[in-house]
Design a protein around this motif. Structure first.
Motif: not given
Length: 284
Positions: A125-126, A129, A149, A151, A159-160, A239, A270, A274
């Motif tokens: 993910l790092d 994204v 992201e 929620h 997230r970034f 997101g 994404l 995950r």
């Protein structure tokens, strides 16, 4: 003296069809497949061609048959030729075809970029994204952006980010997951499930209120022209990209359409990342 009537000019379907350059066997094959609903990629795979070659053939087919849409192509393959078009009509048809081909190419490019990101990142993910956000910024010709992201209940977490000023970044880090007001770009995007394009965030009445997100975006982030692009999995919001410029320079509809296509495809990257991350965590 007897008179004989001259033979009447023929106006048969075959004559009218032959008034246009004939399609080659390969062109006929591609035309029938495309009119039947096959995509460029499907045609390319079935005929062992590149998608770009299929597009080239379709451009020649449309030009020969003097059509400018798939519906016209279907009718032309099954029926008589239409009346000859005027030069302005032909020019308009070719322009429409060129735009359609350009849009199709952009969609394929966005999809191929997502697939490349998925392949290269291998579920990290790092890696996924930042690369997704970088490409979205390139599509929109912008330097400042955040990938959020979602929620639920209008709550988002950054997230970034890329390029945003440190005070704005620090504000978001201190907030963590926060609720976006209903009149903010993010809040409107949640309700509309569509792109929210704001010409100038400081010109809206919300900027004169005490909304914390609008204050942070405009004053800490220096945002002026702003866009929020939803990332949807079916009807579920997962997101959003928020992209902005520090001058009043509105985003074009064309660039936003490309970004929306890319955002839709990015959900795949994404979700895949995950799943891979979860599997690795379970395996120890």
């Amino acid at each position: 003296m007897t008179f004989t009537r001259a033979p009447a000019a023929r106006d048969t379907r075959q004559d009218r069809v032959q008034s246009h350059p004939p399609l080659s066997p390969r062109e006929r094959q591609i035309a029938e497949a495309y009119a039947g609903g096959a995509t460029y990629q499907q045609i390319a795979e079935s005929l062992c061609l590149a998608p770009s070659t299929v597009r080239t053939h379709l451009a020649a087919i449309y030009r020969k048959l003097e059509v400018s849409s798939k519906l016209e192509l279907m009718a032309r393959l099954d029926g008589p030729a239409p009346e000859p078009r005027t030069q302005p009509e032909l020019s308009s048809a070719l322009s429409e075809l060129a735009l359609s081909l350009e849009e199709a190419l952009a969609r394929e490019k966005a999809l191929s970029e997502v697939l490349r990101i998925i392949s290269d990142a291998q579920g990290d993910l790092d890696q996924v994204v930042p690369r997704i956000l970088n490409y979205a910024l390139d599509l929109c010709d912008a330097e400042f952006g955040i990938l959020f992201e979602y929620h639920g209940d209008r709550r988002f977490g950054a997230r970034f980010s890329k390029g945003i000023p440190e005070p704005f970044k620090a504000w978001m880090e201190a907030r963590g997951v926060f609720a976006a007001g209903p009149e903010t770009g993010l809040g409107r995007m949640v309700y509309q499930r569509d792109v929210v394009n704001i010409i100038d965030v400081k010109s809206e009445p919300l900027y004169q209120s005490d909304d914390p997100l609008r204050f942070a975006t405009a004053d800490l982030g220096g945002a002026r022209s702003f866009v929020a692009i939803p990332m949807l999995a079916a009807d579920r919001l997962v997101g959003a990209f928020t992209i902005y410029r520090q001058t009043v320079r509105p985003f074009s509809q064309h660039s936003l359409q490309l970004a929306r296509i890319f955002a839709d495809q990015s959900v795949i990257a994404l979700e895949n990342a995950r799943l891979v991350s979860a599997a690795r965590a379970r395996d120890g």
